[in-house]
Design a protein around this motif. Structure first.
Motif, PDB file in Angstrom:
ATOM      1  N   TYR A 207       0.829  -1.203   0.000  1.00  0.00           N
ATOM      2  CA  TYR A 207       0.000   0.000   0.000  1.00  0.00           C
ATOM      3  C   TYR A 207       0.868   1.260   0.000  1.00  0.00           C
ATOM      4  N   THR A 208       0.395   2.270  -0.715  1.00  0.00           N
ATOM      5  CA  THR A 208       1.046   3.580  -0.721  1.00  0.00           C
ATOM      6  C   THR A 208      -0.005   4.676  -0.591  1.00  0.00           C
ATOM      7  N   LEU A 209       0.116   5.491   0.437  1.00  0.00           N
ATOM      8  CA  LEU A 209      -0.738   6.671   0.597  1.00  0.00           C
ATOM      9  C   LEU A 209       0.113   7.914   0.401  1.00  0.00           C
ATOM     10  N   ILE A 210      -0.363   8.841  -0.421  1.00  0.00           N
ATOM     11  CA  ILE A 210       0.342  10.105  -0.665  1.00  0.00           C
ATOM     12  C   ILE A 210      -0.599  11.262  -0.394  1.00  0.00           C
ATOM     13  N   VAL A 211      -0.150  12.225   0.396  1.00  0.00           N
ATOM     14  CA  VAL A 211      -0.940  13.427   0.660  1.00  0.00           C
ATOM     15  C   VAL A 211      -0.019  14.627   0.494  1.00  0.00           C
ATOM     16  N   GLY A 212      -0.425  15.597  -0.328  1.00  0.00           N
ATOM     17  CA  GLY A 212       0.477  16.705  -0.611  1.00  0.00           C
ATOM     18  C   GLY A 212      -0.240  17.968  -1.031  1.00  0.00           C
ATOM     19  N   ALA A 213       0.583  18.973  -1.373  1.00  0.00           N
ATOM     20  CA  ALA A 213       0.054  20.281  -1.750  1.00  0.00           C
ATOM     21  C   ALA A 213       1.119  21.034  -2.535  1.00  0.00           C
ATOM     22  N   ASN A 214       0.705  22.153  -3.114  1.00  0.00           N
ATOM     23  CA  ASN A 214       1.645  23.066  -3.735  1.00  0.00           C
ATOM     24  C   ASN A 214       2.699  23.470  -2.701  1.00  0.00           C
ATOM     25  N   GLU A 215       3.957  23.458  -3.095  1.00  0.00           N
ATOM     26  CA  GLU A 215       5.042  23.729  -2.143  1.00  0.00           C
ATOM     27  C   GLU A 215       4.934  25.123  -1.527  1.00  0.00           C
ATOM     28  N   ARG A 216       4.331  26.075  -2.234  1.00  0.00           N
ATOM     29  CA  ARG A 216       4.180  27.427  -1.698  1.00  0.00           C
ATOM     30  C   ARG A 216       3.230  27.460  -0.491  1.00  0.00           C
ATOM     31  N   ARG A 217       2.321  26.503  -0.416  1.00  0.00           N
ATOM     32  CA  ARG A 217       1.373  26.426   0.694  1.00  0.00           C
ATOM     33  C   ARG A 217       1.809  25.448   1.777  1.00  0.00           C
ATOM     34  N   TRP A 218       2.923  24.794   1.570  1.00  0.00           N
ATOM     35  CA  TRP A 218       3.302  23.677   2.422  1.00  0.00           C
ATOM     36  C   TRP A 218       3.431  24.063   3.895  1.00  0.00           C
ATOM     37  N   ARG A 219       4.030  25.205   4.189  1.00  0.00           N
ATOM     38  CA  ARG A 219       4.202  25.600   5.588  1.00  0.00           C
ATOM     39  C   ARG A 219       2.862  25.762   6.290  1.00  0.00           C
ATOM     40  N   ARG A 220       1.850  26.223   5.554  1.00  0.00           N
ATOM     41  CA  ARG A 220       0.547  26.465   6.163  1.00  0.00           C
ATOM     42  C   ARG A 220      -0.244  25.174   6.379  1.00  0.00           C
ATOM     43  N   VAL A 221      -0.028  24.179   5.532  1.00  0.00           N
ATOM     44  CA  VAL A 221      -0.860  22.976   5.604  1.00  0.00           C
ATOM     45  C   VAL A 221      -0.088  21.731   6.028  1.00  0.00           C
ATOM     46  N   ARG A 222       1.206  21.851   6.247  1.00  0.00           N
ATOM     47  CA  ARG A 222       2.026  20.666   6.534  1.00  0.00           C
ATOM     48  C   ARG A 222       1.500  19.859   7.711  1.00  0.00           C
ATOM     49  N   ASN A 223       1.263  20.517   8.842  1.00  0.00           N
ATOM     50  CA  ASN A 223       0.818  19.790  10.029  1.00  0.00           C
ATOM     51  C   ASN A 223      -0.548  19.143   9.818  1.00  0.00           C
ATOM     52  N   LYS A 224      -1.411  19.831   9.095  1.00  0.00           N
ATOM     53  CA  LYS A 224      -2.739  19.302   8.786  1.00  0.00           C
ATOM     54  C   LYS A 224      -2.626  18.030   7.951  1.00  0.00           C
ATOM     55  N   LEU A 225      -1.736  18.022   6.973  1.00  0.00           N
ATOM     56  CA  LEU A 225      -1.596  16.867   6.103  1.00  0.00           C
ATOM     57  C   LEU A 225      -0.800  15.739   6.756  1.00  0.00           C
ATOM     58  N   LYS A 226       0.030  16.092   7.729  1.00  0.00           N
ATOM     59  CA  LYS A 226       0.770  15.050   8.457  1.00  0.00           C
ATOM     60  C   LYS A 226      -0.194  14.157   9.237  1.00  0.00           C
ATOM     61  N   VAL A 227      -1.290  14.723   9.719  1.00  0.00           N
ATOM     62  CA  VAL A 227      -2.308  13.928  10.404  1.00  0.00           C
ATOM     63  C   VAL A 227      -2.841  12.837   9.477  1.00  0.00           C
ATOM     64  N   VAL A 228      -3.058  13.193   8.220  1.00  0.00           N
ATOM     65  CA  VAL A 228      -3.548  12.234   7.236  1.00  0.00           C
ATOM     66  C   VAL A 228      -2.522  11.122   7.020  1.00  0.00           C
ATOM     67  N   ALA A 229      -1.276  11.500   6.810  1.00  0.00           N
ATOM     68  CA  ALA A 229      -0.221  10.516   6.562  1.00  0.00           C
ATOM     69  C   ALA A 229      -0.042   9.568   7.740  1.00  0.00           C
TER      70      ALA A 229
END
Length: 237
Positions: A207-229
């Protein structure tokens, strides 16, 4: 971790229309969260090669934090932990996995993947999951994790025009199963994308799960997406 039952009361005369029954598991859901869908395995991005060829037909369940009536036998570990605020749980008992996703995201078809959700307005901000069959029983059977991760990021996730950078890598063991989560950035001449990927092996599947975003927004959403990962779990089927 086991929980015999979780109950939230709500009044409805159409409960049978919102009941999903499988393997003695009874879950009352709002009808908008129950759907049957299929995924076609064809390349859309390089990582699509990680999915199984052919078609999958599955019943998907998205469980929110709203008014639900829920009796669970046996309990799902994901629900036993409690769903974080502003997230929902996606549970696929047929294909054997579960994870959280932000409650304001919506499901969409992502070629070559078994399930996917994306932000309503920022489509590049998304999560998707794929799997392929394997005779391995643990991700360490694939080789040293540093080499496995580098090969995935460089040869599977990235396009020829992108430059890859692996930022961090973490391992954890849950119920005897090893998970590896790593953060990486792919940079193109005009665009950069950052993401977390979590890999695990179980049920004869990789299994592979990938969750990401535009790198310009990464600082704002990183912690939010880490919950998903971090929430990704393989369920025994």
């Amino acid at each position: 971790m086991a929980v015999s039952s979780l109950t939230l009361s709500f009044a409805s005369t159409a409960l049978t229309n919102r009941l999903y029954v499988r393997d003695s598991t009874y879950i009352a859901l709002s009808s908008r969260h129950i759907s049957a869908c299929s995924s076609n395995t064809s390349s859309d991005e390089a990582e699509a090669s990680l999915n199984v060829s052919g078609k999958f037909k599955r019943r998907t369940i998205a469980i929110g934090i709203g008014a639900l009536s829920l009796n669970l036998f046996p309990a799902c570990p994901l629900l036993a932990e409690g769903i974080p605020e502003n997230y929902e749980a996606f549970i696929d008992k047929i294909d054997g996995y579960s994870y959280y996703y932000p409650s304001d995201w919506r499901e969409f078809d992502f070629r070559g993947h078994d399930s996917a959700f994306k932000d309503r307005y920022l489509q590049l901000q998304n999560v998707r999951l794929s799997f392929i069959p394997t005779d391995k029983t643990d991700i360490h059977d694939l080789g040293p994790m540093e080499e496995v991760v580098l090969n995935l990021v460089r040869n599977v996730y990235s396009a020829p025009t992108q430059v890859e950078k692996i930022v961090d890598m973490q391992e954890k063991t849950i119920d005897g199963r090893t998970y590896c989560t790593f953060e990486y950035i792919l940079t193109s001449p005009n665009f950069s994308r950052a993401a977390f990927a979590t890999i695990a092996i179980g049920n004869g599947r990789y299994y592979t799960l990938i969750v990401g975003a535009n790198e310009r927004r990464w600082r704002r959403v990183r912690n939010k997406l880490k919950v998903v990962a971090d929430s990704f779990k393989v369920l025994d089927i």
